[in-house]
Design an enzyme around this catalytic site. Structure first.
Site, PDB file in Angstrom:
ATOM      1  N   LEU A  58       4.204  24.491  -7.235  1.00 27.40           N
ATOM      2  CA  LEU A  58       3.297  23.893  -8.210  1.00 27.40           C
ATOM      3  C   LEU A  58       3.544  24.580  -9.548  1.00 27.40           C
ATOM      4  O   LEU A  58       3.873  25.778  -9.591  1.00 27.40           O
ATOM      5  CB  LEU A  58       1.833  24.093  -7.810  1.00 27.40           C
ATOM      6  CG  LEU A  58       1.302  23.320  -6.600  1.00 27.40           C
ATOM      7  CD1 LEU A  58      -0.168  23.685  -6.364  1.00 27.40           C
ATOM      8  CD2 LEU A  58       1.447  21.820  -6.772  1.00 27.40           C
ATOM      9  N   ASP A  59       3.364  23.855 -10.642  1.00 27.38           N
ATOM     10  CA  ASP A  59       3.469  24.467 -11.956  1.00 27.38           C
ATOM     11  C   ASP A  59       2.462  25.605 -12.072  1.00 27.38           C
ATOM     12  O   ASP A  59       1.392  25.586 -11.454  1.00 27.38           O
ATOM     13  CB  ASP A  59       3.163  23.440 -13.048  1.00 27.38           C
ATOM     14  CG  ASP A  59       4.221  22.366 -13.173  1.00 27.38           C
ATOM     15  OD1 ASP A  59       5.327  22.553 -12.627  1.00 27.38           O
ATOM     16  OD2 ASP A  59       3.947  21.338 -13.818  1.00 27.38           O
ATOM     17  N   GLN A  60       2.781  26.571 -12.905  1.00 26.44           N
ATOM     18  CA  GLN A  60       1.877  27.713 -13.108  1.00 26.44           C
ATOM     19  C   GLN A  60       0.488  27.255 -13.540  1.00 26.44           C
ATOM     20  O   GLN A  60      -0.522  27.824 -13.125  1.00 26.44           O
ATOM     21  CB  GLN A  60       2.461  28.661 -14.153  1.00 26.44           C
ATOM     22  CG  GLN A  60       1.645  29.931 -14.365  1.00 26.44           C
ATOM     23  CD  GLN A  60       2.327  30.894 -15.322  1.00 26.44           C
ATOM     24  OE1 GLN A  60       3.340  30.575 -15.950  1.00 26.44           O
ATOM     25  NE2 GLN A  60       1.781  32.090 -15.447  1.00 26.44           N
ATOM     26  N   ARG A 161       2.332  15.311 -15.241  1.00 21.09           N
ATOM     27  CA  ARG A 161       1.955  15.675 -16.606  1.00 21.09           C
ATOM     28  C   ARG A 161       2.625  14.761 -17.636  1.00 21.09           C
ATOM     29  O   ARG A 161       1.974  14.239 -18.547  1.00 21.09           O
ATOM     30  CB  ARG A 161       2.311  17.135 -16.857  1.00 21.09           C
ATOM     31  CG  ARG A 161       1.570  18.100 -15.932  1.00 21.09           C
ATOM     32  CD  ARG A 161       2.168  19.493 -15.923  1.00 21.09           C
ATOM     33  NE  ARG A 161       2.081  20.124 -17.228  1.00 21.09           N
ATOM     34  CZ  ARG A 161       2.634  21.292 -17.530  1.00 21.09           C
ATOM     35  NH1 ARG A 161       3.345  21.950 -16.610  1.00 21.09           N
ATOM     36  NH2 ARG A 161       2.509  21.799 -18.740  1.00 21.09           N
TER      37      ARG A 161
END
Length: 211
Positions: A58-60, A161
């Site tokens: 997962l993205d930060q 996103r």
């Protein structure tokens, strides 16, 4: 299943084959290149479970459910489910603006914007096929925001996103994709479903949205 904690991480499932963990926003999934970016979910897990291995990321800025394997054989088996799109994933997001339709699909090819990496961009010439399904959960006319459920059919970097930003509804707080600043990027991996690699049982986990 009963939740437990490991190095301040909430664990939804621990057995001999896998770990399901709730990643907080702001924590890396895997170590970064720089010494100051070594703290991450997998390194914390490995302090208590040395055989924990990464299956996906997962993205930060994103919070929510992540699956980790215990040992190389389980990593191969679980990774194959992701590659073959056998894993069910649902995200919840708060986006800027009032989305007019009730549901839809975003089908835009994505590629890394190398001069501005890790940012991604839409490219019909070079991008990889990327598909996101979405549906509205609620609208807040006063705040001019919409809460949506997202299904990433493909799993490109920053897909949710950039797809939402591309239709004029960036995720709240996602300044990388032209949203206004906020306390956090409002994207959460809420549901995760897959088949246990040993028992063959269908498993599903849910993490309540924190925003």
């Amino acid at each position: 299943m009963t939740k437990s904690t490991s190095r301040a991480l909430v664990l939804h499932c621990v057995d001999g084959a896998l770990l399901v963990v709730d990643k907080p926003a702001g924590l890396l999934s895997v170590p970064g290149r720089l010494p100051e970016n070594q703290d991450c979910v997998v390194s914390r897990l490995q302090q208590d479970y040395p055989d924990a291995l990464t299956v996906h990321r997962l993205d930060q800025v994103t919070s929510g459910l992540m699956l980790y394997a215990r040992g190389k054989a389980m990593q191969v088996a679980l990774s194959k489910q992701f590659e073959q799109r056998q894993v069910s994933k649902r995200y919840e997001a708060l986006v800027q603006g009032l989305v007019e339709a009730e549901s839809g699909e975003i089908d835009l090819p994505l590629i890394c914007d190398w001069p501005n990496r890790p940012k991604q961009m839409v490219s019909f010439e070079l991008g990889k096929p990327s598909l996101t399904r979405w549906q509205v959960l609620a609208r807040d006319a006063a705040a001019q925001t919409t809460r949506v459920e997202l299904e990433p059919v493909t799993g490109r970097s920053h897909q949710l996103r950039l797809h939402l930003a591309s239709i004029g509804h960036p995720i709240v707080g996602d300044v990388m994709y032209d949203a206004l600043p906020a306390a956090r990027v409002c994207l959460h991996a809420r549901r995760l479903g897959f088949v246990h690699p040993l028992s063959g049982a269908a498993l599903e986990f849910v993490s309540e949205c924190p925003f």
